[in-house]
Enzyme design. Structure first.
Site, PDB file in Angstrom:
ATOM      1  N   SER A  49     -13.422  46.035   9.133  1.00  0.00           N
ATOM      2  CA  SER A  49     -12.262  46.111   8.259  1.00  0.00           C
ATOM      3  C   SER A  49     -11.948  44.784   7.587  1.00  0.00           C
ATOM      4  CB  SER A  49     -11.041  46.578   9.065  1.00  0.00           C
ATOM      5  OG  SER A  49     -10.837  45.732  10.187  1.00  0.00           O
ATOM      6  N   HIS A  52     -16.112  51.185   5.372  1.00  0.00           N
ATOM      7  CA  HIS A  52     -14.894  51.081   6.159  1.00  0.00           C
ATOM      8  C   HIS A  52     -14.101  52.382   6.112  1.00  0.00           C
ATOM      9  CE1 HIS A  52     -10.638  49.209   6.643  1.00  0.00           C
ATOM     10  NE2 HIS A  52     -11.088  49.673   7.798  1.00  0.00           N
ATOM     11  N   GLU A 108     -13.681  52.832   2.221  1.00  0.00           N
ATOM     12  CA  GLU A 108     -13.768  51.606   1.429  1.00  0.00           C
ATOM     13  C   GLU A 108     -15.204  51.079   1.535  1.00  0.00           C
ATOM     14  OE1 GLU A 108     -10.619  47.961   1.122  1.00  0.00           O
ATOM     15  OE2 GLU A 108     -11.378  48.408   3.117  1.00  0.00           O
ATOM     16  N   ASN A 136      -6.917  46.065   3.906  1.00  0.00           N
ATOM     17  CA  ASN A 136      -6.347  45.138   4.877  1.00  0.00           C
ATOM     18  C   ASN A 136      -5.890  43.822   4.261  1.00  0.00           C
ATOM     19  OD1 ASN A 136      -6.308  46.671   7.221  1.00  0.00           O
ATOM     20  ND2 ASN A 136      -8.472  46.307   7.610  1.00  0.00           N
TER      21      ASN A 136
END
Length: 296
Positions: A120, A141, A153, A191
């Site tokens: 992540s 991800h 992602e 993130n």
């Protein structure tokens, strides 16, 4: 372009078992690997329970579920991944540990295999440097939990080929996911935005501005978030949040990404969230606990 038929997943925790379930339900033969036999046993039970819930909700038929479970195999032996077309790594969020695994996978898997990481936040380019096939290394991800969340992602490393990107994107779409693409910078898209918000929520608690309950209610009712940031941190795992904040701080070099001391303290105390029964909130109690101090 070689057709993807066999998928290996390394790591049988919440993310790895969810990815394995997702792949099996969508018609792939799956090997789920972990070095811990008890973790594999927990994953077996978790996947069975998750699939049963989907059947109960009418989101999956019994026939599809039975076929999916038949395509899913569990192993402690990395050699079982030698025929995988794609291997998705979902182990601890540590660059050194991931690099060691990628180096081993590079030796074991067939030359055409794609090595994907569910990281992540960690640089795909640096993970790829541990292999002899950087063109076939990519970030994939998934969001938690993978069978439910609609997003994947995809992150290209410096040397990721167009073919690897196209095959990985097609795979994610076959899983029924919406794909977004990020450049290889610390935290990627989700993130890079989410973790500083969670970290700021910890600072809000740490400095005594508000209680944890009011912080979470404020964000749920004030911004229409389904979970408050502190509740979400407990769901993700406070150790994971801390690890990502440290990656952001080191990778972007800005003090605004420095982890909140309260987050560090909770992790040091073993208060990791739901998986440990206690984090910001105490999940061992049937009723809402009294409002404590913002510090331990």
């Amino acid at each position: 372009m070689e057709d993807i038929k066999v998928i290996g997943v390394v790591g049988s925790g919440q993310m790895g078992s969810g990815i394995a379930q997702l792949a099996a339900v969508h018609g792939f033969h799956v090997w789920l690997l972990d070095t811990d036999s008890s973790a594999l046993s927990r994953a077996t039970n978790s996947i069975s329970s998750s699939i049963q819930r989907l059947i109960t909700k009418g989101q999956l038929t019994q026939a599809v579920a039975t076929e999916a479970l038949g395509r899913l195999q569990f192993t402690l032996n990395l050699e079982e991944l030698r025929f995988a077309d794609v291997v998705i790594e979902a182990i601890v969020e540590s660059e050194d540990v991931k690099k060691k695994l990628f180096k081993e996978l590079d030796k074991i898997t067939k030359p055409s295999a794609i090595l994907a990481s569910n990281t992540s936040s960690i640089s795909i380019t640096r993970l790829a440097s541990a292999t002899s096939r950087p063109r076939q290394v990519i970030g994939m991800h998934f969001m938690n939990p993978p069978p439910i969340m609609k997003l994947v992602e995809i992150v290209r490393g410096a040397d990721t080929s167009d073919e690897t990107f196209s095959r990985t994107k097609a795979l994610a779409e076959r899983f029924g996911k919406k794909v977004i693409c990020s450049q290889d910078y610390a935290g990627f898209i989700v993130n890079r935005i989410l973790m500083p918000m969670i970290n700021e929520a910890f600072f809000t608690l740490y400095t005594g501005i508000a209680t944890k309950e009011d912080i979470d209610i404020g964000m749920k009712l004030g911004t229409n978030h389904p979970m408050g940031p502190l509740e979400l941190a407990d769901f993700i795992g406070l150790d994971v949040c801390l690890s990502i904040m440290r990656v952001l701080h080191a990778g972007l070099g800005d003090t605004k990404y420095a982890p909140c001391p309260l987050l560090v303290q909770y992790v040091d105390a073993g208060r990791l969230g739901r998986k440990r029964g206690i984090g910001v909130y105490d999940y061992s109690k049937p009723t809402e606990p009294k409002k404590p101090s913002s510090r331990l």
